[in-house]
Write a protein that holds these residues in place. Sequence first.
Motif, PDB file in Angstrom:
ATOM      1  N   ILE A  21       0.807  -1.238   0.000  1.00  0.00           N
ATOM      2  CA  ILE A  21       0.000   0.000   0.000  1.00  0.00           C
ATOM      3  C   ILE A  21       0.832   1.276   0.000  1.00  0.00           C
ATOM      4  O   ILE A  21       0.283   2.370  -0.091  1.00  0.00           O
ATOM      5  CB  ILE A  21      -0.978   0.028   1.191  1.00  0.00           C
ATOM      6  N   PHE A  22       2.166   1.141   0.098  1.00  0.00           N
ATOM      7  CA  PHE A  22       3.035   2.323   0.123  1.00  0.00           C
ATOM      8  C   PHE A  22       4.308   2.032  -0.636  1.00  0.00           C
ATOM      9  O   PHE A  22       4.942   1.020  -0.429  1.00  0.00           O
ATOM     10  CB  PHE A  22       3.365   2.721   1.575  1.00  0.00           C
ATOM     11  N   ASN A  23       4.692   2.987  -1.485  1.00  0.00           N
ATOM     12  CA  ASN A  23       5.817   2.742  -2.356  1.00  0.00           C
ATOM     13  C   ASN A  23       6.834   3.892  -2.320  1.00  0.00           C
ATOM     14  O   ASN A  23       7.650   4.007  -3.203  1.00  0.00           O
ATOM     15  CB  ASN A  23       5.217   2.485  -3.741  1.00  0.00           C
ATOM     16  N   GLY A  24       6.793   4.727  -1.288  1.00  0.00           N
ATOM     17  CA  GLY A  24       7.686   5.885  -1.220  1.00  0.00           C
ATOM     18  C   GLY A  24       8.871   5.667  -0.305  1.00  0.00           C
ATOM     19  O   GLY A  24       9.344   4.550  -0.121  1.00  0.00           O
ATOM     20  N   THR A  25       9.319   6.748   0.266  1.00  0.00           N
ATOM     21  CA  THR A  25      10.465   6.765   1.173  1.00  0.00           C
ATOM     22  C   THR A  25       9.966   6.708   2.609  1.00  0.00           C
ATOM     23  O   THR A  25       8.932   7.291   2.940  1.00  0.00           O
ATOM     24  CB  THR A  25      11.279   8.061   0.950  1.00  0.00           C
ATOM     25  N   LEU A  26      10.727   6.037   3.461  1.00  0.00           N
ATOM     26  CA  LEU A  26      10.318   5.861   4.850  1.00  0.00           C
ATOM     27  C   LEU A  26      11.460   6.270   5.764  1.00  0.00           C
ATOM     28  O   LEU A  26      12.543   5.688   5.708  1.00  0.00           O
ATOM     29  CB  LEU A  26       9.956   4.389   5.089  1.00  0.00           C
ATOM     30  N   ASN A  27      11.227   7.283   6.590  1.00  0.00           N
ATOM     31  CA  ASN A  27      12.221   7.745   7.562  1.00  0.00           C
ATOM     32  C   ASN A  27      11.751   7.397   8.968  1.00  0.00           C
ATOM     33  O   ASN A  27      10.568   7.528   9.284  1.00  0.00           O
ATOM     34  CB  ASN A  27      12.436   9.252   7.463  1.00  0.00           C
ATOM     35  N   ILE A  28      12.701   6.994   9.807  1.00  0.00           N
ATOM     36  CA  ILE A  28      12.409   6.625  11.191  1.00  0.00           C
ATOM     37  C   ILE A  28      13.281   7.467  12.108  1.00  0.00           C
ATOM     38  O   ILE A  28      14.493   7.576  11.903  1.00  0.00           O
ATOM     39  CB  ILE A  28      12.728   5.133  11.464  1.00  0.00           C
ATOM     40  N   THR A  29      12.665   8.059  13.130  1.00  0.00           N
ATOM     41  CA  THR A  29      13.397   8.786  14.161  1.00  0.00           C
ATOM     42  C   THR A  29      12.989   8.220  15.512  1.00  0.00           C
ATOM     43  O   THR A  29      11.797   8.099  15.803  1.00  0.00           O
ATOM     44  CB  THR A  29      13.085  10.293  14.121  1.00  0.00           C
ATOM     45  N   LEU A  30      13.984   7.856  16.324  1.00  0.00           N
ATOM     46  CA  LEU A  30      13.730   7.361  17.676  1.00  0.00           C
ATOM     47  C   LEU A  30      14.216   8.405  18.666  1.00  0.00           C
ATOM     48  O   LEU A  30      15.380   8.802  18.625  1.00  0.00           O
ATOM     49  CB  LEU A  30      14.471   6.041  17.922  1.00  0.00           C
ATOM     50  N   GLY A  31      13.337   8.820  19.547  1.00  0.00           N
ATOM     51  CA  GLY A  31      13.702   9.760  20.597  1.00  0.00           C
ATOM     52  C   GLY A  31      13.962   9.017  21.886  1.00  0.00           C
ATOM     53  O   GLY A  31      13.082   8.343  22.406  1.00  0.00           O
ATOM     54  N   GLU A  32      15.191   9.143  22.396  1.00  0.00           N
ATOM     55  CA  GLU A  32      15.530   8.516  23.671  1.00  0.00           C
ATOM     56  C   GLU A  32      15.144   9.416  24.839  1.00  0.00           C
ATOM     57  O   GLU A  32      14.954   8.952  25.955  1.00  0.00           O
ATOM     58  CB  GLU A  32      17.028   8.233  23.741  1.00  0.00           C
ATOM     59  N   SER A  33      15.096  10.705  24.584  1.00  0.00           N
ATOM     60  CA  SER A  33      14.693  11.682  25.591  1.00  0.00           C
ATOM     61  C   SER A  33      14.234  12.931  24.853  1.00  0.00           C
ATOM     62  O   SER A  33      14.219  12.957  23.623  1.00  0.00           O
ATOM     63  CB  SER A  33      15.874  12.006  26.523  1.00  0.00           C
ATOM     64  N   HIS A  34      13.913  13.969  25.599  1.00  0.00           N
ATOM     65  CA  HIS A  34      13.463  15.203  24.942  1.00  0.00           C
ATOM     66  C   HIS A  34      14.601  15.933  24.230  1.00  0.00           C
ATOM     67  O   HIS A  34      14.356  16.870  23.481  1.00  0.00           O
ATOM     68  CB  HIS A  34      12.793  16.125  25.963  1.00  0.00           C
ATOM     69  N   ASN A  35      15.855  15.478  24.426  1.00  0.00           N
ATOM     70  CA  ASN A  35      16.975  16.168  23.775  1.00  0.00           C
ATOM     71  C   ASN A  35      17.979  15.226  23.119  1.00  0.00           C
ATOM     72  O   ASN A  35      19.103  15.622  22.852  1.00  0.00           O
ATOM     73  CB  ASN A  35      17.672  17.108  24.754  1.00  0.00           C
ATOM     74  N   ALA A  36      17.579  13.987  22.835  1.00  0.00           N
ATOM     75  CA  ALA A  36      18.479  13.038  22.162  1.00  0.00           C
ATOM     76  C   ALA A  36      17.686  12.166  21.202  1.00  0.00           C
ATOM     77  O   ALA A  36      16.833  11.391  21.629  1.00  0.00           O
ATOM     78  CB  ALA A  36      19.214  12.173  23.190  1.00  0.00           C
ATOM     79  N   TRP A  37      17.973  12.315  19.909  1.00  0.00           N
ATOM     80  CA  TRP A  37      17.278  11.596  18.860  1.00  0.00           C
ATOM     81  C   TRP A  37      18.261  10.962  17.899  1.00  0.00           C
ATOM     82  O   TRP A  37      19.365  11.492  17.686  1.00  0.00           O
ATOM     83  CB  TRP A  37      16.397  12.563  18.046  1.00  0.00           C
ATOM     84  N   ALA A  38      17.898   9.831  17.306  1.00  0.00           N
ATOM     85  CA  ALA A  38      18.711   9.200  16.263  1.00  0.00           C
ATOM     86  C   ALA A  38      17.748   8.479  15.339  1.00  0.00           C
ATOM     87  O   ALA A  38      16.595   8.235  15.684  1.00  0.00           O
ATOM     88  CB  ALA A  38      19.718   8.225  16.858  1.00  0.00           C
ATOM     89  N   GLY A  39      18.220   8.127  14.153  1.00  0.00           N
ATOM     90  CA  GLY A  39      17.340   7.445  13.247  1.00  0.00           C
ATOM     91  C   GLY A  39      17.976   7.107  11.931  1.00  0.00           C
ATOM     92  O   GLY A  39      19.203   7.101  11.795  1.00  0.00           O
ATOM     93  N   VAL A  40      17.110   6.865  10.957  1.00  0.00           N
ATOM     94  CA  VAL A  40      17.560   6.515   9.608  1.00  0.00           C
ATOM     95  C   VAL A  40      16.710   7.289   8.611  1.00  0.00           C
ATOM     96  O   VAL A  40      15.489   7.349   8.727  1.00  0.00           O
ATOM     97  CB  VAL A  40      17.483   4.982   9.370  1.00  0.00           C
ATOM     98  N   ILE A  41      17.397   7.928   7.664  1.00  0.00           N
ATOM     99  CA  ILE A  41      16.746   8.647   6.582  1.00  0.00           C
ATOM    100  C   ILE A  41      17.023   7.870   5.307  1.00  0.00           C
ATOM    101  O   ILE A  41      18.182   7.657   4.954  1.00  0.00           O
ATOM    102  CB  ILE A  41      17.268  10.095   6.464  1.00  0.00           C
ATOM    103  N   GLU A  42      15.981   7.439   4.675  1.00  0.00           N
ATOM    104  CA  GLU A  42      16.120   6.615   3.473  1.00  0.00           C
ATOM    105  C   GLU A  42      16.506   7.462   2.280  1.00  0.00           C
ATOM    106  O   GLU A  42      16.076   8.570   2.106  1.00  0.00           O
ATOM    107  CB  GLU A  42      14.811   5.876   3.235  1.00  0.00           C
TER     108      GLU A  42
END
Length: 124
Positions: A103-124
């Motif tokens: 049902i989806f054929n585009g780009t998918l980005n994921i961001t995980l927030g460990e706290s209110h001031n620390a984030w990491a993820g993956v940008i496709e």
Amino acid sequence: MNYFVKIRESIMIAHSLPNPFFGPAQNMHGATFTVDVTFISDELNEFNVVIDMGEAHRITKEVLSELNYQNLDELPQFKNQLSTTEHLATYIQKEIKREAASIFNGTLNITLGESHNAWAGVIE
């Protein structure tokens, strides 16, 4: 032009990062992650949406349910791997992409927030 749908869920996990590089995080600890999933497309589908938001939530919850309240060190998909935030984001991205393929054929980005001031993820 790019369009996007962004949804947010959360998970609670336990894990360790057994390498001196990670300081105190090399010991077993818990984390509560805010999980932002962004579905991106350069066009809208036949219904004038990137993806149905309800389906985006359903798929995301389904993928996250296998991780929620789990010790990542004990899951086969993370065996002998450092389950860093970036690695976890990559795993989540691949699983959501696989589940949403029909049902989806585009780009998918994921961001995980460990706290209110620390984030990491993956940008496709």
